[in-house]
Design an enzyme around this catalytic site. Structure first.
Site, PDB file in Angstrom:
ATOM      1  N   ASP A  26       0.657  -0.995   0.383  1.00  0.00           N
ATOM      2  CA  ASP A  26      -0.618   0.228  -0.126  1.00  0.00           C
ATOM      3  C   ASP A  26       0.624   0.606  -0.142  1.00  0.00           C
ATOM      4  OD1 ASP A  26      -2.289   1.375  -0.039  1.00  0.00           O
ATOM      5  OD2 ASP A  26      -3.275   1.306   2.153  1.00  0.00           O
ATOM      6  N   TRP A  31       2.655   8.126  -2.527  1.00  0.00           N
ATOM      7  CA  TRP A  31       4.217   8.142  -2.909  1.00  0.00           C
ATOM      8  C   TRP A  31       4.128   8.978  -4.459  1.00  0.00           C
ATOM      9  CZ3 TRP A  31       7.277   7.583  -7.318  1.00  0.00           C
ATOM     10  CH2 TRP A  31       8.336   7.248  -6.942  1.00  0.00           C
ATOM     11  N   GLU A  73     -12.148  -4.606  -5.859  1.00  0.00           N
ATOM     12  CA  GLU A  73     -12.002  -3.632  -5.198  1.00  0.00           C
ATOM     13  C   GLU A  73     -11.319  -2.654  -6.163  1.00  0.00           C
ATOM     14  OE1 GLU A  73     -11.555  -5.467  -3.240  1.00  0.00           O
ATOM     15  OE2 GLU A  73     -13.801  -5.829  -1.697  1.00  0.00           O
ATOM     16  N   ASN A  74     -10.054  -2.988  -6.992  1.00  0.00           N
ATOM     17  CA  ASN A  74      -9.318  -1.460  -7.579  1.00  0.00           C
ATOM     18  C   ASN A  74     -10.206  -1.817  -8.804  1.00  0.00           C
ATOM     19  OD1 ASN A  74      -6.740  -2.725  -5.801  1.00  0.00           O
ATOM     20  ND2 ASN A  74      -7.766  -1.453  -5.390  1.00  0.00           N
TER      21      ASN A  74
HETATM   22  C1  FPP Z   1      -1.787   0.311  -3.475  1.00  0.00           C
HETATM   23  O1  FPP Z   1      -1.284   1.991  -3.528  1.00  0.00           O
HETATM   24  C2  FPP Z   1      -1.288  -0.713  -4.304  1.00  0.00           C
HETATM   25  C3  FPP Z   1      -2.248  -1.301  -5.618  1.00  0.00           C
HETATM   26  C4  FPP Z   1      -3.605  -1.088  -6.311  1.00  0.00           C
HETATM   27  C5  FPP Z   1      -1.658  -2.026  -6.876  1.00  0.00           C
HETATM   28  C6  FPP Z   1       0.226  -2.978  -6.304  1.00  0.00           C
HETATM   29  C7  FPP Z   1       0.636  -2.955  -7.558  1.00  0.00           C
HETATM   30  C8  FPP Z   1       2.302  -2.583  -7.448  1.00  0.00           C
HETATM   31  C9  FPP Z   1       2.756  -3.175  -6.401  1.00  0.00           C
HETATM   32  C10 FPP Z   1       2.637  -2.676  -9.364  1.00  0.00           C
HETATM   33  C11 FPP Z   1       2.790  -3.960  -9.738  1.00  0.00           C
HETATM   34  C12 FPP Z   1       2.596  -5.411  -9.359  1.00  0.00           C
HETATM   35  C13 FPP Z   1       3.138  -6.110  -9.184  1.00  0.00           C
HETATM   36  C14 FPP Z   1       2.705  -8.086  -8.915  1.00  0.00           C
HETATM   37  C15 FPP Z   1       4.337  -6.158 -10.471  1.00  0.00           C
HETATM   38  P1  FPP Z   1      -2.929   2.586  -3.641  1.00  0.00           P
HETATM   39  O2  FPP Z   1      -3.024   2.533  -4.888  1.00  0.00           O
HETATM   40  O3  FPP Z   1      -3.676   2.237  -2.709  1.00  0.00           O
HETATM   41  O4  FPP Z   1      -1.774   4.050  -2.621  1.00  0.00           O
HETATM   42  P2  FPP Z   1      -2.311   4.677  -1.906  1.00  0.00           P
HETATM   43  O5  FPP Z   1      -3.055   3.984  -0.150  1.00  0.00           O
HETATM   44  O6  FPP Z   1      -0.939   5.679  -1.904  1.00  0.00           O
HETATM   45  O7  FPP Z   1      -3.561   6.052  -2.639  1.00  0.00           O
END
Ligand code: FPP
Length: 249
Positions: A26, A31, A73-74
């Protein structure tokens, strides 16, 4: 000494290494926002941390690493962010396939893959078949996954077997249900790591995390290194796991 955190040598004291580590990655969006960048830039940078976590876990002797890459949910995120994430997952599967196979890392992608585009599914099939049989570590990438949906699809599968006359409802126990989960055959996670300082399960592995130790790291996922993984494992080693029983210390 190198200042590159990915080159830092990680020391772990003698102690139990969790057999199965699950991670809620997360903080990619935050970031990116901190740097005035679009959210997809955070996901792209997050891919480096994925490599770091995989290499670190394999070096430390973790047997199974499970990464929550995309939740059910994404799918409700803006279309351009979904497309960027799908493109990244496909890029990852294509570009890392050989190296993962060489490292002996067996990849499985778990979740409702019917919602993914055909090219991504092809890349997933390829990474699973090329890495099949790798004995160094099992890597589960949870994509289009949610804990409640996992339980529901297991219940549906059991109900279908009852309807077909193959299963007596009275014979349904925890093991039977676990056999239908995406994680069938795997031990439950010993340790769950969540980054970015959030204290939530976010519908992740709700059945499997019943007795899992939880480590919350303040680090945003793109900044996560093997040293942060090592810190999570050190924290785990300080815990006393009782599984609902009394202390034996
Ligand atoms: C949560 O951060 C992260 C995700 C929804 C996606 C995770 C994906 C990766 C790390 C990239 C690629 C993965 C692989 C396995 C190659 P967020 O977007 O919810 O962050 P926030 O809470 O700060 O908005």
């Amino acid at each position: 000494m190198s200042t590159d955190p990915t080159q830092r040598h990680v020391h772990l004291p003698d102690g139990p290494i969790p057999r199965h580590v699950a991670v809620i990655m997360d903080g990619n969006g935050r970031w990116a926002a901190e740097r005035g960048l679009p959210r997809h830039a955070g996901h792209r940078e997050g891919m480096k941390a994925v490599r770091e976590a995989i290499e670190g876990a394999a070096e430390m002797g973790v047997g199974i690493l499970t990464l929550f890459a995309f939740s059910t949910e994404n799918w409700q995120r803006p279309r351009d962010e979904i497309l960027a994430l799908m493109a990244l997952l496909k890029l990852y599967a294509e570009s890392e396939c050989e190296e993962l196979a060489e490292r002996g890392i067996e990849v499985r992608v778990l979740g409702d893959l019917s919602r993914m585009d055909p090219e991504s599914r092809e890349a997933i099939d390829e990474i699973q078949s090329v890495t099949d049989g790798g004995g160094a570590m099992r890597l589960n990438l949870m994509i289009s996954y949610s804990g409640r949906e996992d339980i529901l699809q297991a219940v549906r599968a059991l109900a279908a077997r009852v309807e077909a006359g193959e299963l007596d409802p009275a014979a349904i126990d925890q093991e039977r249900l676990e056999d239908e989960l995406f994680t069938a055959g795997l031990p439950d996670p010993d340790l769950l790591v969540r980054t970015s300082g959030e204290f939530r399960l976010s519908n992740f592995m709700l059945w499997q995390l019943a007795y899992t130790e939880i480590h919350i790291s303040p680090v945003l996922w793109p900044d996560f290194t093997r040293a942060d993984l090592s810190e999570a494992i050190l924290d785990y080693q300080r815990r006393e796991r009782r599984f609902g029983r009394v202390s034996t210390r």
